[in-house]
Structures are given as C-alpha cells and as structure tokens.
Design a protein around this motif. Structure first.
Motif, PDB file in Angstrom:
ATOM      1  N   ASP A   1       0.828  -1.209   0.000  1.00  0.00           N
ATOM      2  CA  ASP A   1       0.000   0.000   0.000  1.00  0.00           C
ATOM      3  C   ASP A   1       0.859   1.254   0.000  1.00  0.00           C
ATOM      4  O   ASP A   1       0.464   2.281  -0.559  1.00  0.00           O
ATOM      5  CB  ASP A   1      -0.929   0.005   1.215  1.00  0.00           C
TER       6      ASP A   1
ATOM      7  N   ARG B   1       1.752   2.028  -3.516  1.00  0.00           N
ATOM      8  CA  ARG B   1       0.641   2.686  -4.217  1.00  0.00           C
ATOM      9  C   ARG B   1       0.582   4.166  -3.868  1.00  0.00           C
ATOM     10  O   ARG B   1       0.324   5.011  -4.724  1.00  0.00           O
ATOM     11  CB  ARG B   1      -0.672   1.995  -3.857  1.00  0.00           C
TER      12      ARG B   1
ATOM     13  N   GLN C   1       0.316   0.031   6.929  1.00  0.00           N
ATOM     14  CA  GLN C   1      -0.288  -1.027   7.741  1.00  0.00           C
ATOM     15  C   GLN C   1      -0.298  -0.646   9.219  1.00  0.00           C
ATOM     16  O   GLN C   1      -1.272  -0.889   9.927  1.00  0.00           O
ATOM     17  CB  GLN C   1       0.467  -2.346   7.544  1.00  0.00           C
TER      18      GLN C   1
ATOM     19  N   HIS D   1      -2.861   2.050   9.759  1.00  0.00           N
ATOM     20  CA  HIS D   1      -4.194   1.464   9.625  1.00  0.00           C
ATOM     21  C   HIS D   1      -4.597   0.751  10.909  1.00  0.00           C
ATOM     22  O   HIS D   1      -5.730   0.886  11.385  1.00  0.00           O
ATOM     23  CB  HIS D   1      -4.211   0.483   8.448  1.00  0.00           C
TER      24      HIS D   1
ATOM     25  N   SER E   1      -7.264   2.736   3.336  1.00  0.00           N
ATOM     26  CA  SER E   1      -6.482   3.070   2.145  1.00  0.00           C
ATOM     27  C   SER E   1      -7.120   4.226   1.384  1.00  0.00           C
ATOM     28  O   SER E   1      -6.431   5.132   0.900  1.00  0.00           O
ATOM     29  CB  SER E   1      -6.372   1.839   1.234  1.00  0.00           C
TER      30      SER E   1
END
Length: 504
Positions: free
Chosen positions: A304, A307, A327, A330, A337
């Motif tokens: 992620d 990205r 992560q 999160h 995301s």
C-alpha cells in the motif's frame, strides 16, 4: 512565551529505521562505465542470445507436458509422462542462471522436502532474479503468481509448468481460494512441489524486511525460511519502484563478469497452536527469525505504501512523500487506504516540496502566524524538525485535529462567532473575532468568509460552518488551543485579545 507542545509519542508510531525501502540508485564509477560499454558489445548480447535459446528449447517440453489436460487433471500435480520433462526443464533453468553470470551460487543450510515444509518463504525480495530459488533442490518449486502471468506469450507456458498458485486480484474470493490451495498442497503428503512465496509482496532494496503478508501463513503449515543475499559491489540486481527499470537491471547484470548470490535455507519453522490460529503472528515471528539471520531491521511498510508513492508522484510530490508505513497507521489509527489517498491529495494542496512549513500551514488556513497557530503546528511536527511530512500530517489529523473536531467543539466555536445569538454568523461578528484573535486583515477575513458561506447569502449557517470545519478540522484544534491560551495567560502575546467572556 511560546510553549513547547508535543503530542505524546507512541512507540507504535515512531519513525522507522529505514524510511524508504523502495528506492535504489546506481552509482557508476569510470571503470564500471567502461566495463558496461565493452560488455554491451561483446559478452552481454551473447548471454542474452544463449538464455533465449534455452527458453526456446524449454517451451515445447512444457507445452507438451501441459497439453490435453482435463479440468480434473489441472487440479492435480503432474505425474507420469507429464512430469518426465521436469528434470530437463530444471536443468535448462539452471543453464539460464549460469549464462546470466551466476557462475557459483553459494548454498547454506539444508533444503527441506515438500513433506517437511510445504511452503518456502524467501526474503528479502528485491529482484526478479530471486526466482533462482525455484531451481534450487531436486525439483522445481511452485511460485505464487498473478493469474495474468499465465497469459504472457511464451513465458506463460513455462510458468504454468511449475504449477503455481495463481492469485486473481480482481476476485474478492481470491485470497480464500489461495489459502485453500496452499492448505491442500500442504496436506498432500509431499505430492505437490513446494510453494515458493515472497511474503513481502513487492520488491525492496534489501535494507530491511517489510511487513510479511499473512496469506501464506493462514494454512498453518510448516514453512522453511530462505534468506537471499547479493554481494556484487555494483548492485545491478535491485529492482524497486524508484530506481532502474527491469530491462536496465537485466542488461547491467548481464554486463557483470560474475554475479554472486547466497541462498541460505534456515531450519523449518513449525508453527505453534497460537500461530496456527493467528496468521499475522505467525508471519511476524517468521520475519523476526529471518531478520535476525540477515542482521537487518524490520519495518511496517507494505505494498500500500508503494501505491501511495505512485500517487504522490502523480501529484508532483517526491515519491517518498507517500511512505507512511500504511499497515501500522491502519492498525493504530483506523485509517483506510481510501482515506489515506484523500489525505495525500489534501497534503499535496498544502505542501509544495513534500513537507509543510509553518508559512504553508498558515496560508492553507488563511491565517497569519500566531502563538496559537504555532502551538497547533508543533503538535503535528512530531520530530520538531520545523516541517510536517505526510506521515506526521496523517497522525496529526487522527490524533490532534480529528478528536478536537467534535460536535461539541463545533457548536462551541459557532456560538463564539455568533456574537448576538442570531443563529447565524454575520460578517461583522466573523471579522471581529478573527481580527482580534489572529490579527487578520479585513481582506483575508472576507476571503475566508466567502469560502465558508457556500450559498453566498452573507450569512454562515451552522450547517455551512460545520461542513467547513469537517473539511478543515485543523480549525477546531486551533480555536481550542487559543481558548486554552486565553484562559491560562489572560492574553495572547503580540496578538490582542477578544473579551475573555466570549471564550468562557
């Protein structure tokens, strides 16, 4: 006097040891450049030609082995005559590796059988050359691969011969199917080849081990960790998101006289009952064992983050601006995301060079510098560097401005501006508070008033006020900080003071 205010630091949100594991730069010396020029017109083309010939020889063998299989046969391991070419294809694969310049691969440890360790867990994953592991041992390994790779002309057939575990990213049930396939193979008594997985999920520069994806650990079967090390002084192998492209890595590697790699097979890791029931714990513990052997740190970066790097580049920000250890944030802050991408878009509108300065923070809020503004800025600036990076911005929104921007706070702030209790904020009341509190000039107040007054009726309703407060939650913390300064000091240094009663 300005107070040194900081948000309580949580160990779980400290800055990682390696801030950008997805960048790689090649620094060529004079001798390196001369070598590449000479090798590019002599050895490298021959290597490329010979490697291509080996692949051409391998393709018909793989195609014949896979021909005319029924759907039922596709769900079973290759046996009989279909598996007869496996040894020859394994040899051809090793020939390609040798031709590429890997003349002597150093092996350490004892490779386990598919019966003892159904899954091979290889890291760090830094290059497409890591697939060398597929050809180590007595038989080919089955990698976990994207389903799209099966349709690549020519190479797709060779990939299918290894009987990989295909992942269909567009299929919401793909992860469950992948886990089930690994579990079935692990319980087959060694009938299937070992599954080779690179649990990091993307390539890094080998400076650390990023988060291991739990997919391969959900089945709860024994895994054998495999550590990869490359030793060339000029690292032409590493293929990251921010660095040389794939063909450049391939060509530069072909231009090396000898490519040195070490593959270390660690003892088989048998999960405990607790680890079988907690795939993330299993993955983290295996990573810890590998990091210890590799003598490298671990970080919570994931795919992620890559990205977000790409999105940052599209927004004309430095690619590393998007790295936040997604992560971890999160799990600790509950930021999704999608929210992270919204935050990055918002961050881009404030920051011009990947960091927010106090001046940019003031411009974004349409406010001049003040003690209250500096207090809030300091809460975001977790490392006291004088600027706010994207990671600090996300943490600040989540731990500073978000909690402050409650309905009670918004209601309090609205009543503060509604000096005559009319149920709306007039331009006069708005101007009075902002000019007194932050020494704003009337022109700047007018610009801000027009932004909040969405229906342009020269009145700011509570709904308009709330909508703007939710768009810019920094204001809530700003006014709470200002209120605390007024209550604590009775004044705000160099900034004037509205009547204290209006803040009580």
């Amino acid at each position: 006097m300005k107070r040194n205010v900081t948000v309580t630091r949580q160990e779980s949100l400290v800055v990682p040891d390696v801030q950008n594991p997805f960048v790689h730069r090649l620094h060529f010396g004079i001798l390196d450049k001369i070598q590449i020029v000479i090798m590019s017109v002599t050895v490298a083309p021959i290597r490329l030609l010979l490697a291509g010939m080996c692949l051409v020889l391998a393709w018909p063998l793989a195609a014949l082995s896979l021909a005319f299989r029924t759907e039922e046969e596709k769900r079973k391991p290759l046996t009989g005559w279909r598996k007869a070419f496996s040894g020859l294809l394994l040899w051809l694969g090793r020939c390609v590796i040798f031709i590429a310049g890997f003349h002597k691969i150093k092996l350490r440890g004892n490779p386990a059988s598919a019966l003892d360790a159904p899954v091979l867990c290889a890291a760090p994953h830094s290059t497409f050359f890591d697939t060398i592991v597929c050809f180590m041992g007595q038989e080919l390994k089955s990698p976990v691969a994207k389903i799209e790779s099966s349709s690549i002309p020519f190479l797709g057939t060779l990939i299918q011969f290894t009987q990989p575990v295909f992942v269909r990213r567009e299929d919401p049930n793909s992860r469950a199917v992948t886990i089930q396939q690994i579990r079935e193979r692990g319980q087959s008594g060694g009938a299937w080849p070992q599954v080779l997985i690179f649990p990091e999920g993307t390539c890094t520069n080998r400076s650390c081990l990023i988060t291991f994806k739990p997919g391969a650990f959900y089945p709860g079967v024994p895994v054998q960790p495999v550590c990869l090390r490359y030793f060339n002084k000029l690292d032409t192998f590493t293929w990251t998101w921010d660095g040389p492209k794939a063909f450049a890595c391939l060509w530069y590697t072909f231009c090396q006289f000898n490519n040195q790699v070490e593959i270390e097979f660690l003892p088989v890791y048998n999960p405990s009952e607790e680890e079988k029931n907690d795939a993330r714990l299993f993955a983290n513990n295996v990573r810890a064992v590998m990091a210890k052997h590799l003598n490298c740190p671990v970080t919570d970066h994931t795919y992620d983050d890559c990205r977000l790097m790409v999105r940052a580049a599209r927004l004309k920000l430095p690619m590393e601006a998007g790295l936040v250890e997604f992560q971890k944030l999160h799990q600790k802050l509950g930021v999704s995301s999608k929210q992270m991408q919204v935050y990055l878009d918002k961050f881009c509108k404030i920051a011009k060079s990947g960091h927010i300065s106090l001046e940019e923070f003031a411009i974004y809020l349409h406010l001049p510098k003040s003690q209250a503004l500096e207090e809030v800025f300091a809460l975001y600036d977790r490392d006291n560097s004088g600027t706010i990076d994207f990671r600090e911005y996300v943490i600040g929104l989540s731990l500073v401005s978000g909690p402050a921007n409650s309905n009670d706070t918004i209601q309090f702030a609205f009543q503060l501006f509604d000096t005559e209790n009319q149920g709306y904020i007039s331009k006069e009341g708005f101007t009075q508070i902002l000019c007194n509190a932050f020494k704003m000039n009337t022109q700047d107040v007018q610009v801000l008033f027009d932004k909040v007054d969405s229906d342009k009726d020269d009145k700011i309703s509570f709904d308009e006020f709330k909508a703007y407060a939710e768009e810019k939650p920094e204001y809530a913390k700003l006014f709470k900080t200002y209120h605390e300064l007024v209550q604590g000091n009775g004044h705000v240094e160099n900034n004037g003071t509205p009547p204290k009663a209006k803040f009580d």
